[in-house]
Design a protein around this motif. Structure first.
Motif, PDB file in Angstrom:
ATOM      1  N   ALA A 246     -35.899  48.045 -28.162  1.00  0.00           N
ATOM      2  CA  ALA A 246     -36.133  47.218 -26.977  1.00  0.00           C
ATOM      3  C   ALA A 246     -37.580  47.325 -26.522  1.00  0.00           C
ATOM      4  O   ALA A 246     -38.233  46.302 -26.225  1.00  0.00           O
ATOM      5  N   GLU A 247     -38.094  48.529 -26.459  1.00  0.00           N
ATOM      6  CA  GLU A 247     -39.443  48.759 -25.954  1.00  0.00           C
ATOM      7  C   GLU A 247     -40.499  48.140 -26.871  1.00  0.00           C
ATOM      8  O   GLU A 247     -41.456  47.512 -26.406  1.00  0.00           O
ATOM      9  N   HIS A 248     -40.324  48.292 -28.181  1.00  0.00           N
ATOM     10  CA  HIS A 248     -41.305  47.752 -29.125  1.00  0.00           C
ATOM     11  C   HIS A 248     -41.191  46.239 -29.261  1.00  0.00           C
ATOM     12  O   HIS A 248     -42.209  45.540 -29.358  1.00  0.00           O
ATOM     13  N   LEU A 249     -39.971  45.717 -29.283  1.00  0.00           N
ATOM     14  CA  LEU A 249     -39.813  44.258 -29.381  1.00  0.00           C
ATOM     15  C   LEU A 249     -40.345  43.551 -28.145  1.00  0.00           C
ATOM     16  O   LEU A 249     -40.916  42.460 -28.243  1.00  0.00           O
ATOM     17  N   ALA A 250     -40.145  44.127 -26.973  1.00  0.00           N
ATOM     18  CA  ALA A 250     -40.656  43.509 -25.742  1.00  0.00           C
ATOM     19  C   ALA A 250     -42.175  43.382 -25.809  1.00  0.00           C
ATOM     20  O   ALA A 250     -42.744  42.343 -25.440  1.00  0.00           O
ATOM     21  N   ARG A 251     -42.838  44.430 -26.275  1.00  0.00           N
ATOM     22  CA  ARG A 251     -44.298  44.372 -26.390  1.00  0.00           C
ATOM     23  C   ARG A 251     -44.732  43.418 -27.500  1.00  0.00           C
ATOM     24  O   ARG A 251     -45.723  42.692 -27.361  1.00  0.00           O
ATOM     25  N   LEU A 252     -43.982  43.412 -28.606  1.00  0.00           N
ATOM     26  CA  LEU A 252     -44.335  42.531 -29.724  1.00  0.00           C
ATOM     27  C   LEU A 252     -44.229  41.061 -29.338  1.00  0.00           C
ATOM     28  O   LEU A 252     -45.056  40.236 -29.734  1.00  0.00           O
ATOM     29  N   LEU A 253     -43.210  40.705 -28.559  1.00  0.00           N
ATOM     30  CA  LEU A 253     -42.962  39.309 -28.209  1.00  0.00           C
ATOM     31  C   LEU A 253     -43.643  38.881 -26.917  1.00  0.00           C
ATOM     32  O   LEU A 253     -43.544  37.714 -26.528  1.00  0.00           O
ATOM     33  N   ALA A 254     -44.331  39.794 -26.257  1.00  0.00           N
ATOM     34  CA  ALA A 254     -44.948  39.466 -24.967  1.00  0.00           C
ATOM     35  C   ALA A 254     -45.895  38.270 -25.026  1.00  0.00           C
ATOM     36  O   ALA A 254     -45.910  37.462 -24.092  1.00  0.00           O
ATOM     37  N   PRO A 255     -46.698  38.074 -26.091  1.00  0.00           N
ATOM     38  CA  PRO A 255     -47.565  36.897 -26.114  1.00  0.00           C
ATOM     39  C   PRO A 255     -46.807  35.576 -26.287  1.00  0.00           C
ATOM     40  O   PRO A 255     -47.355  34.516 -26.000  1.00  0.00           O
ATOM     41  N   ILE A 256     -45.559  35.650 -26.756  1.00  0.00           N
ATOM     42  CA  ILE A 256     -44.792  34.431 -27.036  1.00  0.00           C
ATOM     43  C   ILE A 256     -43.746  34.197 -25.954  1.00  0.00           C
ATOM     44  O   ILE A 256     -43.792  33.207 -25.219  1.00  0.00           O
ATOM     45  N   MET A 257     -42.805  35.099 -25.835  1.00  0.00           N
ATOM     46  CA  MET A 257     -41.751  34.996 -24.817  1.00  0.00           C
ATOM     47  C   MET A 257     -42.197  35.790 -23.593  1.00  0.00           C
ATOM     48  O   MET A 257     -41.687  36.877 -23.306  1.00  0.00           O
ATOM     49  N   VAL A 258     -43.148  35.234 -22.859  1.00  0.00           N
ATOM     50  CA  VAL A 258     -43.841  35.994 -21.822  1.00  0.00           C
ATOM     51  C   VAL A 258     -42.914  36.386 -20.675  1.00  0.00           C
ATOM     52  O   VAL A 258     -43.052  37.473 -20.102  1.00  0.00           O
ATOM     53  N   HIS A 259     -41.972  35.517 -20.318  1.00  0.00           N
ATOM     54  CA  HIS A 259     -41.108  35.794 -19.178  1.00  0.00           C
ATOM     55  C   HIS A 259     -39.938  36.703 -19.560  1.00  0.00           C
ATOM     56  O   HIS A 259     -39.624  37.654 -18.845  1.00  0.00           O
ATOM     57  N   VAL A 260     -39.294  36.409 -20.687  1.00  0.00           N
ATOM     58  CA  VAL A 260     -38.186  37.245 -21.133  1.00  0.00           C
ATOM     59  C   VAL A 260     -38.667  38.678 -21.393  1.00  0.00           C
ATOM     60  O   VAL A 260     -38.015  39.650 -21.008  1.00  0.00           O
ATOM     61  N   SER A 261     -39.807  38.806 -22.044  1.00  0.00           N
ATOM     62  CA  SER A 261     -40.341  40.141 -22.335  1.00  0.00           C
ATOM     63  C   SER A 261     -40.613  40.912 -21.047  1.00  0.00           C
ATOM     64  O   SER A 261     -40.356  42.118 -20.969  1.00  0.00           O
ATOM     65  N   GLU A 262     -41.133  40.216 -20.034  1.00  0.00           N
ATOM     66  CA  GLU A 262     -41.399  40.891 -18.760  1.00  0.00           C
ATOM     67  C   GLU A 262     -40.103  41.309 -18.077  1.00  0.00           C
ATOM     68  O   GLU A 262     -40.000  42.413 -17.539  1.00  0.00           O
ATOM     69  N   GLU A 263     -39.085  40.431 -18.114  1.00  0.00           N
ATOM     70  CA  GLU A 263     -37.797  40.762 -17.505  1.00  0.00           C
ATOM     71  C   GLU A 263     -37.172  41.976 -18.199  1.00  0.00           C
ATOM     72  O   GLU A 263     -36.613  42.867 -17.549  1.00  0.00           O
ATOM     73  N   VAL A 264     -37.264  42.009 -19.525  1.00  0.00           N
ATOM     74  CA  VAL A 264     -36.727  43.139 -20.277  1.00  0.00           C
ATOM     75  C   VAL A 264     -37.485  44.413 -19.932  1.00  0.00           C
ATOM     76  O   VAL A 264     -36.890  45.480 -19.717  1.00  0.00           O
ATOM     77  N   TRP A 265     -38.809  44.310 -19.864  1.00  0.00           N
ATOM     78  CA  TRP A 265     -39.643  45.475 -19.587  1.00  0.00           C
ATOM     79  C   TRP A 265     -39.263  46.129 -18.259  1.00  0.00           C
ATOM     80  O   TRP A 265     -39.284  47.359 -18.135  1.00  0.00           O
ATOM     81  N   GLN A 266     -38.903  45.311 -17.288  1.00  0.00           N
ATOM     82  CA  GLN A 266     -38.596  45.834 -15.954  1.00  0.00           C
ATOM     83  C   GLN A 266     -37.297  46.635 -15.916  1.00  0.00           C
ATOM     84  O   GLN A 266     -37.069  47.388 -14.966  1.00  0.00           O
ATOM     85  N   VAL A 267     -36.432  46.486 -16.926  1.00  0.00           N
ATOM     86  CA  VAL A 267     -35.155  47.211 -16.925  1.00  0.00           C
ATOM     87  C   VAL A 267     -35.039  48.229 -18.060  1.00  0.00           C
ATOM     88  O   VAL A 267     -34.026  48.923 -18.148  1.00  0.00           O
ATOM     89  N   ILE A 268     -36.049  48.331 -18.918  1.00  0.00           N
ATOM     90  CA  ILE A 268     -36.057  49.404 -19.918  1.00  0.00           C
ATOM     91  C   ILE A 268     -36.335  50.718 -19.192  1.00  0.00           C
ATOM     92  O   ILE A 268     -37.316  50.822 -18.454  1.00  0.00           O
ATOM     93  N   PRO A 269     -35.506  51.726 -19.370  1.00  0.00           N
ATOM     94  CA  PRO A 269     -35.713  52.987 -18.655  1.00  0.00           C
ATOM     95  C   PRO A 269     -37.113  53.557 -18.866  1.00  0.00           C
ATOM     96  O   PRO A 269     -37.552  53.746 -20.002  1.00  0.00           O
ATOM     97  N   GLY A 270     -37.809  53.787 -17.774  1.00  0.00           N
ATOM     98  CA  GLY A 270     -39.118  54.426 -17.824  1.00  0.00           C
ATOM     99  C   GLY A 270     -40.287  53.532 -18.174  1.00  0.00           C
ATOM    100  O   GLY A 270     -41.443  53.961 -18.089  1.00  0.00           O
ATOM    101  N   ALA A 271     -40.037  52.281 -18.562  1.00  0.00           N
ATOM    102  CA  ALA A 271     -41.122  51.424 -19.039  1.00  0.00           C
ATOM    103  C   ALA A 271     -42.085  51.035 -17.927  1.00  0.00           C
ATOM    104  O   ALA A 271     -43.306  51.200 -18.052  1.00  0.00           O
ATOM    105  N   LYS A 272     -41.561  50.525 -16.834  1.00  0.00           N
ATOM    106  CA  LYS A 272     -42.446  50.057 -15.753  1.00  0.00           C
ATOM    107  C   LYS A 272     -43.141  51.216 -15.045  1.00  0.00           C
ATOM    108  O   LYS A 272     -44.159  51.003 -14.373  1.00  0.00           O
ATOM    109  N   GLU A 273     -42.612  52.434 -15.185  1.00  0.00           N
ATOM    110  CA  GLU A 273     -43.295  53.583 -14.607  1.00  0.00           C
ATOM    111  C   GLU A 273     -44.576  53.899 -15.403  1.00  0.00           C
ATOM    112  O   GLU A 273     -45.550  54.396 -14.833  1.00  0.00           O
ATOM    113  N   ARG A 274     -44.554  53.626 -16.708  1.00  0.00           N
ATOM    114  CA  ARG A 274     -45.754  53.832 -17.519  1.00  0.00           C
ATOM    115  C   ARG A 274     -46.743  52.690 -17.346  1.00  0.00           C
ATOM    116  O   ARG A 274     -47.954  52.904 -17.241  1.00  0.00           O
TER     117      ARG A 274
END
Length: 418
Positions: A246-274
């Motif tokens: 989840a963490e790596h795919l969200a970053r990989l797809l961020a330039p393409i699926m900009v909104h979905v990747s951001e939504e996922v990032w906000q609920v991955i444990p510990g991601a938004k804290e970093r």
């Protein structure tokens, strides 16, 4: 010229020749001087010039000519030329023909991420086509990727990386193989980004989500995630892989699926804290030195072939229609699988014998020796009681007196929760 007269009224003047008009190609070819050399946040030469394929003898060429003449170098480090957007039949879009796809309407209908995903799916170096059926296909891929993310983060609700992350060397072989496949996807996709081959990123992610995750890994580990005890080693190992994917795919797809990747990032444990946003995080590393394991990959390629063959033997025994009286099995959870393995298959299957029931999603796998090379698969119904929690037909169902309808594994998990 001398003696010029207006072709409409015949007037001869007075006319003056204008001498202040700048040649249009010199004008565009020197635009770098007015832009990248004048703005402190930019630099010369520009990283990329991107324009339609008609500019090889136009803007690209005039910029090269003026840049080398005035500065001794090309005003760009790279040039990308693209085709033009056509309708599904390869014809130019025209309002009079009624074959126009309005991007704003598509964004209002399905969101910007879908349209961005379509762009990433195209080989844009040539003319590209867009239409309802093409967008429907991309929408299916979009839903597949989004639903994969939903499964990943949905099963991380009780996972905290600081305390639950399992070190790579302690992960089971299945989890290490999943990370090897993630490594391969990241390696290919990162190289594709560097070469602006976004359609390769699209196909890598589509195949990974559909084939490697949806049809294999995520399907196999559901039993661990849902039926093992919450803090069991196997469940935490699977969650570790879900977290990394989840963490790596969200970053990989961020330039393409900009909104979905951001939504996922906000609920991955510990991601938004970093990093408060995925768009502030670094691009994902492929971890060549840790996750790459070609030998393991070869073994699991064969084990996936085994799974396909066993599924091929199970499928004819399942119901063809609802309440089919001729059905032998309702699902693989009732299957007794017998494998006769020759010298070409035997060593591999014996090595992974304890994991075969997990890979095949069956309660029993019996391994026999075949003198000659080859592999024979026989599937029959496993007789006995079915666990009401994991639905596997197992001989230890009822072995715990306080949970007569559960197998020993499920009884222990229920007791732990209680």
């Amino acid at each position: 010229p001398q003696g010029f007269a207006c072709p409409h009224c015949g007037s001869t003047g007075p006319f003056e020749k204008e001498t202040d008009v700048l040649d249009v190609w010199f004008d565009s070819g020197s635009s770098w001087s007015a832009v990248v050399e004048q703005r402190p946040e930019l630099r010369f030469p520009a990283d990329i010039y991107i324009e339609g394929s008609d500019q090889h003898r136009g803007w690209f060429n005039s910029s090269l000519t003026v840049g080398t003449a005035a500065r001794g170098v090309a005003p760009y480090r790279a040039v990308i030329s693209h085709g033009f957007v056509m309708d599904p039949n390869g014809e130019k879009m025209s309002k009079s023909k009624g074959n126009v796809i309005n991007p704003l309407l598509e964004i209002e209908k399905s969101g910007a991420d879908l349209l961005r995903l379509w762009v990433s799916s195209t080989d844009y170096f040539t003319d590209v086509r867009i239409g309802t059926e093409i967008l429907d296909h991309v929408r299916n891929v979009f839903l597949r990727v989004r639903n994969t993310f939903r499964f990943l983060v949905g099963n991380l609700a009780d996972f905290q990386p600081d305390t639950h992350l399992v070190p790579y060397e302690k992960l089971p072989a299945l989890e290490r193989y999943a990370l090897h496949r993630l490594h391969e996807v990241l390696t290919t996709a990162n190289a594709a980004y560097e070469s602006y081959l976004y359609h390769d990123v699209f196909h890598q992610v589509q195949n990974f989500c559909s084939v490697d995750l949806g049809a294999f890994y995520l399907d196999v580990i559901k039993d661990r995630l849902y039926c093992d005890a919450r803090d069991s080693d196997a469940r935490r190992a699977s969650q570790t892989v879900l977290y990394y994917v989840a963490e790596h795919l969200a970053r990989l797809l961020a330039p393409i699926m900009v909104h979905v990747s951001e939504e996922v990032w906000q609920v991955i444990p510990g991601a938004k804290e970093r990093h408060p946003s995925v768009h502030l995080a670094k691009f994902p590393d492929a971890h060549d030195d840790l996750w790459k394991d070609a030998t393991l990959a070869d073994e699991w390629t064969r084990l996936r072939e085994l799974r396909d063959r066993v599924n091929g033997a199970i499928e004819p025994l399942k119901p063809k229609v609802k309440n089919d009286p001729n059905a032998v099995l309702r699902s693989s959870l009732e299957a007794h699988v017998a494998l006769e393995a020759g010298p070409d298959w035997g060593p591999l299957l014996r090595k992974y014998q304890t994991e075969l029931t997990t890979i095949l999603m069956t309660p029993v796998v019996e391994l026999r020796t075949l003198p000659e090379s080859g592999l024979n698969v026989t599937v029959t119904r496993q007789e006995g009681p079915r666990c009401e929690r994991c639905w596997l037909v197992l001989p230890d169902v009822g072995s715990v007196p306080s949970h007569e309808d559960l197998c020993a594994r499920c009884a222990a998990a229920v007791e732990q929760v209680a």
